[in-house]
Motif scaffolding. Sequence first.
Motif, short mmCIF file in Angstrom:
data_model
loop_
_atom_site.label_atom_id
_atom_site.label_comp_id
_atom_site.label_asym_id
_atom_site.label_seq_id
_atom_site.Cartn_x
_atom_site.Cartn_y
_atom_site.Cartn_z
N THR A 1 30.36 -7.32 29.26
CA THR A 1 31.35 -7.14 30.01
C THR A 1 32.18 -6.29 29.50
N PRO A 2 32.95 -5.41 30.22
CA PRO A 2 33.55 -5.75 31.52
C PRO A 2 32.40 -5.31 32.64
N ARG A 3 31.37 -4.36 32.40
CA ARG A 3 30.49 -4.05 33.54
C ARG A 3 29.19 -3.60 32.64
N GLY A 4 28.01 -3.63 33.44
CA GLY A 4 26.74 -2.99 32.85
C GLY A 4 25.82 -3.77 32.54
N ARG A 5 24.75 -3.47 31.83
CA ARG A 5 23.71 -4.29 31.33
C ARG A 5 23.13 -3.64 29.97
N LEU A 6 22.60 -4.43 29.13
CA LEU A 6 21.80 -3.91 27.87
C LEU A 6 20.24 -4.21 28.39
N THR A 7 19.53 -3.29 28.12
CA THR A 7 18.13 -3.34 28.48
C THR A 7 17.34 -3.24 26.95
N SER A 8 16.63 -4.33 26.67
CA SER A 8 16.42 -4.56 25.15
C SER A 8 15.01 -3.62 24.94
N TYR A 9 14.86 -2.94 23.95
CA TYR A 9 13.48 -2.02 23.63
C TYR A 9 13.43 -2.34 22.04
N VAL A 10 12.10 -2.35 21.63
CA VAL A 10 11.70 -2.33 20.26
C VAL A 10 10.91 -0.98 19.98
N ALA A 11 11.09 -0.27 18.82
CA ALA A 11 10.18 0.72 18.64
C ALA A 11 9.38 0.69 17.44
N TYR A 12 8.16 0.57 17.35
CA TYR A 12 7.24 0.52 16.14
C TYR A 12 6.26 1.66 15.97
N ARG A 13 6.02 1.74 14.65
CA ARG A 13 5.31 2.94 14.01
C ARG A 13 4.14 2.99 14.64
N GLY B 1 -3.53 13.16 18.19
CA GLY B 1 -2.62 12.83 19.38
C GLY B 1 -1.58 11.74 19.19
N ASP B 2 -2.24 10.54 18.55
CA ASP B 2 -1.43 9.35 18.53
C ASP B 2 -0.41 9.37 17.37
N LYS B 3 -0.62 10.23 16.42
CA LYS B 3 -0.03 10.18 15.23
C LYS B 3 1.49 10.00 15.22
N GLU B 4 1.97 10.99 16.10
CA GLU B 4 3.33 11.17 16.04
C GLU B 4 3.95 10.55 17.43
N THR B 5 3.45 9.67 17.96
CA THR B 5 4.04 9.02 19.18
C THR B 5 4.48 7.61 18.72
N VAL B 6 5.64 7.27 18.75
CA VAL B 6 5.99 5.83 18.49
C VAL B 6 5.60 5.15 19.57
N SER B 7 5.59 3.76 19.34
CA SER B 7 5.32 2.71 20.45
C SER B 7 6.52 2.12 20.74
N VAL B 8 7.13 2.17 22.00
CA VAL B 8 8.44 1.60 22.21
C VAL B 8 7.80 0.56 23.33
N VAL B 9 8.44 -0.58 23.19
CA VAL B 9 8.15 -1.82 24.02
C VAL B 9 9.34 -2.55 24.59
N PRO B 10 9.28 -2.86 25.90
CA PRO B 10 10.52 -3.84 26.18
C PRO B 10 10.39 -5.12 25.64
N MET B 11 11.49 -5.48 25.15
CA MET B 11 11.52 -6.75 24.39
C MET B 11 12.37 -7.96 25.10
N ASP B 12 11.88 -9.17 24.91
CA ASP B 12 12.60 -10.17 25.38
C ASP B 12 14.07 -10.53 24.65
N CYS B 13 14.95 -10.86 25.11
CA CYS B 13 16.23 -11.06 24.45
C CYS B 13 17.05 -12.06 24.81
N SER B 14 17.91 -12.60 24.13
CA SER B 14 18.69 -13.99 24.45
C SER B 14 20.04 -13.79 23.85
N VAL B 15 21.05 -14.42 24.00
CA VAL B 15 22.46 -14.38 23.67
C VAL B 15 22.48 -15.59 22.69
N MET B 16 23.14 -15.57 21.45
CA MET B 16 23.50 -16.61 20.68
C MET B 16 24.96 -16.82 20.83
#
Length: 303
Positions: free
Chosen positions: A130-142, A174-189
């Motif tokens: 509110t008042p507009r838009g959306r949150l898209t949830s991501y989590v980054a891992y080492r 190659g993979d050492k410096e690439t962070v892993s970013v995944v879409p993460m389910d989310c909910s509202v408390m």
Amino acid sequence: MIVYTDQVLSDIGVHISSFEPERGGALLGIPFSNVVCRFVPDPEAYTSGSVYQPSEKLQDRVQQEELKQGLQFFGIVHSHPGGFSQPSSQDRVAFLNSLNVNPHLAAFVAPIITMDRSAVQEQSNEISLTPRGRLTSYVAYRPKRAVEIEKNKWLRRSREAPNLEHLFQKYVHGDKETVSVVPMDCSVMPIDAHIACVTRNLATGETPVHRTSGFISLAGSSFHTETLRGDGFDVILMFPPTYPFTKPALLFTNSTGKPSETRELEFNWSSLAAHDQVLWNAVAKSLVDAIEHSRVGLPVSHA
Ligand SMILES: [Zn+2]
């Protein structure tokens, strides 16, 4: 799963999605939980239509909040132009840097705010703002490190077969410096909406009710706390990270007596309906009974 309190989402709406991108701020949560319960704005950040660079003042503010409230830094939220709701390549570098300078973090919470549309139900990692838009949830891992024995295997094979050299380079380096970013389910408390309703109902008449929010850790469990102070009584609600699926603890203090007396009040928690009245409906009788007893100077009974 990441849980955002409705207060955090409301603050993100006020400080980020009400403005043109990019803007941002920090997210703090209850330690050892998946609950994000505090947003810290960053008005001094360096920003443009395609850049958000957190300010040093934000870092200071986060540290103050951590010390004062006992909360923990969880990550950074920022907005993107248009409908670009994924982290950019620069974002991934920033996430990795943040993980490196926060070695206590197992993961870095990094939602992206866009103003193109509201959330859709099929996307379990989106929440409307509110008042507009959306949150898209991501989590980054080492990034995962290559295991030594595997390195040696690839080294041997790459020597034996030079055409595998590029695979070796990719695997070991190659993979050492690439962070892993995944879409993460989310909910509202929905704490803010539910507490506002309880406060409204307790404040009927001439008695004002003052509300303060906090956090407490007890016997290894973490709770978001809401204290409602009225005329001659304190009500403390302790919300577990699983609220509203699990009910809060309800503590009542009669502060008219000397010494003041605190008791836990029992109430039934059978409804999981998401409307704002649900908490008040559940606790109303035991609270009203306790407050009535308190006002006439009787000892508070177990409800
Ligand atoms: Zn970005």
